[in-house]
Scaffold this active site. Sequence first.
Site, PDB file in Angstrom:
ATOM      1  N   HIS A   1      33.651  36.301  42.861  1.00 22.30           N
ATOM      2  CA  HIS A   1      32.693  36.110  41.921  1.00 22.30           C
ATOM      3  C   HIS A   1      31.562  34.958  42.136  1.00 22.30           C
ATOM      4  O   HIS A   1      30.816  34.676  41.144  1.00 22.30           O
ATOM      5  CB  HIS A   1      33.036  36.266  40.275  1.00 22.30           C
TER       6      HIS A   1
ATOM      7  N   ASP B   1      39.664  44.848  44.170  1.00 21.44           N
ATOM      8  CA  ASP B   1      39.624  44.220  42.836  1.00 21.44           C
ATOM      9  C   ASP B   1      39.046  45.297  41.714  1.00 21.44           C
ATOM     10  O   ASP B   1      37.940  45.905  42.243  1.00 21.44           O
ATOM     11  CB  ASP B   1      39.057  42.983  42.777  1.00 21.44           C
TER      12      ASP B   1
ATOM     13  N   HIS C   1      36.958  44.497  39.515  1.00 20.35           N
ATOM     14  CA  HIS C   1      35.648  44.100  39.314  1.00 20.35           C
ATOM     15  C   HIS C   1      34.915  43.969  40.867  1.00 20.35           C
ATOM     16  O   HIS C   1      35.365  43.686  41.700  1.00 20.35           O
ATOM     17  CB  HIS C   1      35.544  42.655  38.684  1.00 20.35           C
TER      18      HIS C   1
ATOM     19  N   ASP D   1      44.347  44.210  39.460  1.00 20.76           N
ATOM     20  CA  ASP D   1      43.686  44.544  38.025  1.00 20.76           C
ATOM     21  C   ASP D   1      43.175  45.958  37.866  1.00 20.76           C
ATOM     22  O   ASP D   1      42.905  46.398  36.886  1.00 20.76           O
ATOM     23  CB  ASP D   1      42.615  43.479  37.602  1.00 20.76           C
TER      24      ASP D   1
HETATM   25 ZN   LIG Z   1      39.031  41.335  38.900  1.00 20.16          ZN
END
Ligand SMILES: [Zn+2]
Length: 302
Positions: free
Chosen positions: A126, A162, A164, A238
């Site tokens: 990120h 991931d 995200h 996750d």
């Molecule tokens: Zn994540």
Amino acid sequence: MAGAASQTEHELKETLIFSPRYAIDIGPHVFPTRKYSLVRERFADRPVKEPGPATWEQLALVHTPEYLTKLRDGTMTREDIAQLELPWSREMVDGFRTMVGGTIEAAASAVSSRHGAIHIGGGLHHAFPNHGEGFCPFNDVAVAARLLQLQGVERLAIIDLDVHHGNGTAFIFESDPRVFTFSMHQQHNYPMWKPRGSLDIGLPDGAGDVAYLRELERALPQALAHRPEAIFYLAGADPYEDDLLGGLRLTKGGLRQRDRMVIDAVRGASLPIVITLAGGYARRLEDTVAIHAATIEEALAA
Ligand SMILES: [Zn+2]
């Protein structure tokens, strides 16, 4: 006898990279920085290479001087810290610089052995050039990828699983056709703004093992068709069904199959693979640790 020897030789090719400095004190937080040491303990019989911190010059291959100055001097604004979602401290900065060093080391090991390396850390996808967000102060994979490119390993693929979206990574390589960025994630989840990568698959809430693995099977050949010379794999824990920050509802068995599918595909193409752990926020820390450990087991067994 020859079989046993080649088995040993093969195992030695898999380098594990880890530093106890990853257990960064960030106060009470959903991000369990203890997980790295707990995963390392699962492989206590294997040697690890301990990285040094990435230099500021290396970090500047991806990040802007203004942003790096703020991190180095502790002059981040309240807004910067709110976006990063981590408290600033010297230890935090040095711990994550070391984690970038770990991914750099893993990439170098994987490419020189022409096999693979496992970083018990990393996957800070990120982080953007000019700011950090979502627990990611630096983009370790992007820095390591830029260093490989400087060494002549130019065509790369990043497989980001991931839960995200890999927003920082997609943004960084948006105008670099040599790097294929693939993210498969939960569509209705952080980050709100998902810059376009080479291949983005946004899955619906509660997608589950079957749909997930079907999409992955379809997507992997596209990443390989890019003809990369090395692959980075962000094996986030996750997507797990009991994760506090994810909602894709994969089982542990499904996640293990996911890892095997990626590793088999990369090995099948005889490419070096750089594995990083990325996120994992299971309600029970031992679940996150078990999922990351399973990724490493699959890589060691391949
Ligand atoms: Zn994540």
